[in-house]
Design an enzyme around this catalytic site. Structure first.
Site, PDB file in Angstrom:
ATOM      1  N   LYS A  94      36.572  -2.304 -23.668  1.00 35.53           N
ATOM      2  CA  LYS A  94      36.836  -2.277 -22.247  1.00 35.53           C
ATOM      3  C   LYS A  94      36.188  -3.321 -21.346  1.00 35.53           C
ATOM      4  CE  LYS A  94      38.646   1.220 -19.016  1.00 35.53           C
ATOM      5  NZ  LYS A  94      38.267   2.956 -18.486  1.00 35.53           N
TER       6      LYS A  94
HETATM    7  O1  G3P Z   1      40.630   5.207 -16.059  1.00 34.87           O
HETATM    8  C1  G3P Z   1      39.871   4.771 -14.730  1.00 34.87           C
HETATM    9  C2  G3P Z   1      39.528   5.901 -14.115  1.00 34.87           C
HETATM   10  O2  G3P Z   1      38.662   6.759 -14.700  1.00 34.87           O
HETATM   11  C3  G3P Z   1      39.427   5.661 -12.601  1.00 34.87           C
HETATM   12  O3  G3P Z   1      39.688   7.161 -11.879  1.00 34.87           O
HETATM   13  O4  G3P Z   1      39.801   8.920 -10.227  1.00 34.87           O
HETATM   14  O5  G3P Z   1      37.644   7.283 -10.634  1.00 34.87           O
HETATM   15  O6  G3P Z   1      39.737   6.229  -9.633  1.00 34.87           O
HETATM   16  P1  G3P Z   1      39.283   7.328 -10.532  1.00 34.87           P
END
Ligand code: G3P
Length: 217
Positions: free
Chosen positions: A87
């Site tokens: 990633k």
């Molecule tokens: O896959 C990306 C994700 O983990 C981000 O999620 O909820 O931190 O915006 P969030």
């Protein structure tokens, strides 16, 4: 649409995997740190454990931000297990590194994507997956799913093979809307996946069926 779980928590990965509908896992440094995983050996071991639990792609994020650093780290991550997807952040050196990984047969997930222009660059570099963060777009009072639709349309019209992986999912409706929008993959926290099960009429209907079933015995 494939279902990935977006966590580094082994219990949650096991629970989602036990449902029989899990196709892969995504992690990020925030999710790994939340599990208290520190140091290269512990990090690599954790990725290996996840790869041995789930038969599908497992995204492991690089921490470097230079071309050389990303490539060195990515090569090491890719050696952990055949299912590791490196990633890489959507930055200039990240795009260069994704092109290098593409040319060297290493799968990549281009992360922190917030625009169609960024998604075009990721596809041109040959990324296996592109990860638009739809929840964070919604946080800024834009519609993250609209970006998924736009990227899906562009990739289809251009015939690009990069898979659109909807990330930063915050609720079950996001999952439904990403499926409508034609996302190839949705990576979700466990509560959003389990939220898809819920409907009050299912609970009321089942209660009635179980009550009536007693009259059949
Ligand atoms: O896959 C990306 C994700 O983990 C981000 O999620 O909820 O931190 O915006 P969030």
């Amino acid at each position: 649409m494939k279902f990935f779980i977006d966590t580094a928590n082994l219990d949650q990965i096991r629970e989602a995997n036990d449902l029989g509908i899990l196709d892969g896992v995504t992690t990020n440094p925030t999710l790994m740190a939340k599990e208290g995983i520190k140091g290269a050996d512990a990090i690599n071991q954790h990725y290996l454990t996840i790869c041995e639990m789930v038969n599908g792609p497992v995204s492991a994020e690089v921490l470097g931000t230079t071309f050389e650093g990303i490539v060195e780290e990515g090569k090491k991550l890719a050696k952990i297990h055949k299912n590791i997807v490196v990633k890489v952040p959507m930055i200039k050196d990240g795009i260069k590194a994704i092109k290098w990984f593409t040319d060297n047969g290493i799968q990549t997930n281009c992360t922190l994507v917030f625009s169609a222009g960024q998604a075009i660059l990721a596809a041109k570099a040959g990324a296996t997956y592109v990860s638009p963060f739809i929840g964070r777009i919604d946080d800024g009072s834009w519609d993250g799913v609209k970006l998924i639709e736009q990227i899906v349309n562009i990739y289809n019209s251009q015939g690009w093979m990069t898979e659109v992986l909807a990330a930063s999912i915050r609720n079950p409706l996001h999952i439904v809307r990403c499926a409508e929008a034609g996302a190839d993959v949705c990576t979700c926290p466990l509560p959003s996946i389990l939220g898809l099960l819920k409907h009050p009429l299912t609970d009321i209907g089942l209660e009635q069926f179980l009550k009536d079933a007693k009259n059949m015995q």
